[in-house]
Enzyme design. Structure first.
Site, PDB file in Angstrom:
ATOM      1  CB  ALA A 278      18.666  79.776  38.972  1.00  0.00           C
ATOM      2  CG  ASN A 281      13.994  72.459  36.809  1.00  0.00           C
ATOM      3  OD1 ASN A 281      13.552  72.761  35.723  1.00  0.00           O
ATOM      4  ND2 ASN A 281      15.283  72.552  37.115  1.00  0.00           N
ATOM      5  CD  GLU A 314      15.100  80.705  39.592  1.00  0.00           C
ATOM      6  OE1 GLU A 314      14.107  80.135  39.104  1.00  0.00           O
ATOM      7  OE2 GLU A 314      15.686  81.660  39.020  1.00  0.00           O
TER       8      GLU A 314
HETATM    9 ZN   LIG Z   1      11.997  83.387  36.822  1.00  0.00          ZN
END
Ligand SMILES: [Zn+2]
Length: 896
Positions: A278, A281, A314
């Protein structure tokens, strides 16, 4: 060992394979005030218009040229302050655009054309199952437009995405949606603005026909954040777990680190073709579909667990990575080591801390220790590379996390939190270094961590040798510990490390001799030894009896420890250690001792009976009703073949597999009644829930089933357990139980094997994530003829080498998780790998390079295999037109 002739001459001359050094880092000459991008999306001819407002950085030379990165681009227009640049004002080659003397402050307009459909490398902008998406870390943005593609150039982005409305109704980018509109010819557009400063690697764009599931989260200061998960419509029922995990992660980061999310919207998109797990962003995470989508029928407990942890990982990057980012790619562990530590801690808090720690250490021992002792060994902050994609490694990630964990041990929880608070507030909006991180820890706690920094600059796994002495008259127990770190490529002599080592002393009744206080926070405990010298002594007084040393509790440091505990002492610790991790580890060490003895005798063909003491240790653990069932399942799993291999001077693949297999059968027979009883007790019909308790129950049940099936395998006339396993396969209502049964059959040469594999495929052929599992299972079957089956499966209509998940499931799994078949003495496995690496290198160099690593540790094997492996490495290395990625792995493996 076989010495190498000079291989350099055989290496292909790759013009772009330039070594990059940390010591050559220079600040950028120009800063970017703003970035405006407009994408006219088209499958084969996408136009990218960019307008960049540059300003010369303070201290830069007035004549400094502007250097922009770019590759696989067609330059259409280049204007400086509105005027087309004459060709003699700039120089253009395959990876750079250089403009001489651009001025103090100027506007640059660049128009490029790219072909997303032809982009099989999956870096930059590409097509995946009919949708556009991007992957820019580390250096993908340069495949979109000419740009200062380095993390220390941060800017504010405004992005307009234009596309066909029917094919691509959803158009996404980072930040907040500003405006949208319709155009002629059935096209439409959406304009996004990201208020945060970000480097180009955090840019994202997604366009496709996607369904969306929404949720929301109220932050600690009372702001409502909209959460959106986008996926293909057929998978929309698989989003609940990821959204739940996201909310848990947001809450946990507020509670544990005081970190709040600042944008109004947080989006996640599931993508089928993706090189990584993953990508964080800013405000628009892109996920490999296999790391975000789950339903009880299609995903296992392990999948659920992994999704929870990756979603959190993330999300945590929003602070540790995005708001405070890396100055350059040598600092990758700054964001990855810290964020892995954060996600491991999160998973431990939400599930079973001991099992989480065991999983973390298993990864480290099986993969990172191996990397540390091979030709690819590098410090968590590497100092040189050819291709940064090759350094997204277990060392940078997992050992990096261990280094942060050690800081937490040294400073204590509170001190560590003071350090992270200072780090975040001091560096918000900046691109910094691992040294800045350690400095914040020092300043917040008023301590000095100069020696600790050796962990960032030195590669290799330190080894501890421990001598103990008990003086019964003086009631004094003393310890002498020596540390040593073996040489690694380019680093022969190492300075001593600062190692926090948690210890405990156990009395004959299993009681702690040293402490009256709880051991829950070892960081605060007085038994955290600080190793800083090559040799050190400690002495403990008032110790009433000769104690049993429990060393490195909770695996407080990523080191190898050698202790001369007897088998009996290990069995005692396995039954009594109050530290759950060390309790499990004592069982592992005992098993390893027994197995290594047998591996040595294996060639003599001796089948030693299993020590009764070992059987009894297993029996009492299996029947212990007070232990966490997940811990029991872990404790009764023999050490992995790769961890065993790491303990051997020369790796004898067949002996390791044979001994492990034989011991499994012996344990199956010796405890037959116990396995069956515990299986039945835990084989209860309940609706699937993802929680620690149910997961523990399923893992113990399925472990029992796997031992029971060894019995049917021994005596083919009985089919009792086979029926049991078949029932579980046919009647299981969740993927955990069904896949467990399928995996067990997959390892046994029985007629049922092919039947269940076929039935499974027929049922799930419409679901690509389940089909990935089906490929992966077969690739890992240690039964004879696996390579032939893998080659046949590569012709299966559901297989495509272009899809990274499928390439990894079939080719990657075969090479990394099927050692008996991959290392077949005729070298067929090695030839197969070289063939696939060369084929893949044309399509996707990142994936090709990762696969090739299965050959990198060739020097650890017997002379005959060394020759065969080296031959294939040379074949790859000598291939014309090799990517930088593969070239670097091949050349390091041959030289290292
Ligand atoms: Zn990472």
């Amino acid at each position: 060992m076989t010495e190498l002739e000079k291989t350099d001459a055989k290496l292909s001359q790759s013009a772009s394979a330039k070594m990059i050094y940390l010591s050559e880092y220079k600040k950028p000459d120009y800063q970017l005030d703003s970035v405006e991008l407009r994408f006219e999306l088209h499958e084969t001819r996408t136009r990218v218009y960019s307008r960049l407002a540059f300003r010369r950085a303070p201290g830069a030379k007035t004549q400094a040229p502007l250097k922009l990165d770019g590759s696989h681009l067609e330059l259409q227009v280049l204007k400086l302050n509105g005027e087309t640049l004459a060709p003699d004002r700039y120089a253009l080659d395959d990876d750079q655009l250089v403009i001489e003397n651009p001025g103090q402050s100027f506007d640059l307009e660049v128009e490029t054309q790219i072909n997303p459909q032809a982009n099989t490398a999956l870096e930059g902008l590409y097509l995946s199952s009919g949708m556009f998406c991007t992957q820019c870390e580390a250096q993908g943005f340069r495949r979109i437009t000419y740009f200062p593609d380095r993390p220390d150039v941060m800017s504010r982005y405004t992005v307009t995405v234009v596309a066909d409305k029917q094919k691509y109704p959803i158009l996404l980018s980072n930040g907040n949606k500003l405006e949208a509109g319709e155009l002629d010819n059935g096209r439409h557009w959406v304009k996004w603005q990201d208020p945060s400063l970000k480097p180009s690697y955090l840019f994202a764009l997604v366009a496709g026909d996607l369904a969306c599931q929404e949720d929301s989260f109220t932050t600690m200061s009372g702001r409502e954040v909209k959460l959106q998960l986008f996926t293909e419509a057929e998978n929309i029922h698989k989003c609940d777990h990821a959204l739940m995990s996201l909310k848990q992660a947001m809450k946990w980061d507020e509670d544990t680190y005081g970190r709040e999310y600042e944008l109004d919207i947080y989006m996640i998109v599931a993508v089928n073709d993706f090189n990584m797990g993953a990508m964080e962003n800013k405000g628009l995470n892109v996920f490999n579909a296999s790391c975000v989508l789950a339903s009880p029928e299609t995903a296992t407990d392990q999948d659920y667990y992994r999704i929870q942890s990756i979603i959190a990982h993330e999300y945590f990057h929003n602070w540790s990575g995005n708001r405070v980012t890396c100055r350059d790619w040598f600092q990758l562990s700054l964001k990855e080591g810290f964020t892995v530590f954060r996600d491991q801690d999160f998973s431990a808090d939400l599930n079973s801390p001991a099992v989480q720690r065991i999983d973390d250490v298993n990864v480290l021992r099986a993969h990172q220790f191996a990397e540390d002792s091979g030709p690819m060994a590098h410090p968590i902050r590497p100092d040189h590379y050819i291709e940064i994609s090759n350094f997204y490694t277990v060392t940078v990630y997992n050992k990096g996390a261990e280094v942060v964990r050690m800081l937490c041990h040294i400073l204590g929880r509170e001190g560590f939190r003071k350090g992270t608070d200072l780090y975040f507030s001091r560096h918000d909006g900046q691109a910094v270094t691992t040294d800045d991180f350690v400095k914040a820890m020092e300043d917040a706690n008023d301590v000095e961590l100069a020696q600790f920094r050796n962990w960032y600059s030195q590669a290799g796994t330190p080894e501890l040798v421990v001598d103990e002495n008990y003086d019964a008259d003086a009631r004094t127990y003393s310890l002498t510990i020596r540390q040593y770190c073996p040489p690694t490529p380019g680093q022969v002599d190492k300075k001593p490390f600062h190692i926090p080592l948690a210890i405990g002393l156990l009395g004959s009744n299993g009681k702690e001799l040293l402490s009256t206080q709880e051991n829950t926070n070892i960081a605060k405990s007085e038994h955290m030894l600080a190793l800083t010298k090559p040799e050190q002594h400690w002495s403990f007084s008032g110790v009433e009896e000769k104690p049993m040393l429990s060393l490195g509790r909770g695996f407080s440091a990523p080191v190898k420890m050698s202790l001369s505990h007897s088998d009996e002492a290990l069995a005692f610790m396995f039954a009594h250690d109050t530290d759950e991790f060390n309790r499990w580890d004592a069982g592992q060490q005992l098993a390893i001792k027994i197995m290594l003895k047998r591996i040595d005798d294996y060639s003599a063909g001796e089948a030693l009976p299993l020590e009764p003491m070992f059987i009894e240790a297993y029996r009492s653990t299996l029947n212990n009703r007070t232990l966490d069932k997940a811990l029991v399942a872990q404790a009764l799993s023999l050490p992995s073949e790769s961890y065993l291999a790491d303990q051997c001077e020369i790796v004898d693949v067949d002996a390791i597999h044979g001994v492990r297999q034989f011991m499994r059968q012996q344990l199956a027979e010796a405890l037959a009644d116990d396995w069956l009883r515990v299986y039945e007790e835990n084989n209860v019909k309940i609706a699937y829930h993802f929680n620690a308790q149910d997961m523990a129950q399923r893992s113990l049940k399925n472990l029992c089933l796997s031992y029971l099936m060894e019995l049917d395998s021994l005596d083919q006339s009985k089919a009792e357990h086979r029926q049991r396993c078949l029932r579980q396969f046919q009647q299981g209502d969740n993927m955990t139980d069904v896949l467990a049964a399928l995996s067990i059959f997959n390892q046994h040469a029985m007629p049922e094997r092919q039947q269940v594999l076929d039935a499974f495929y027929n049922k799930w052929q419409h679901d690509r994530q389940v089909v990935e599992k089906w490929f992966a299972i077969q690739a890992a079957s240690s039964l004879a003829g696996a390579l032939k089956r893998v080659r046949a499966l590569m012709q299966h209509p559901a297989f495509s080498i272009k899809n990274p998940n499928l390439a990894r499931s079939l080719i990657g799994r075969f090479c990394a998780a099927n050692s008996v078949n991959f290392h077949l003495s005729d070298g067929s496995g090695y030839r197969f790998l070289a063939e696939q690496v060369l084929a893949l290198d044309e399509l996707n160099p990142q994936i090709a390079a990762r696969l090739l690593q299965s050959l990198s540790r060739w020097r650890r094997f017997d002379p005959a295999r060394q020759i065969l492996m080296r031959e294939q490495l040379e074949r790859v290395a000598g291939h014309k037109g090799l990517s930088k990625d593969v070239y670097e792995i091949a050349s390091r493996s041959l030289e290292g």
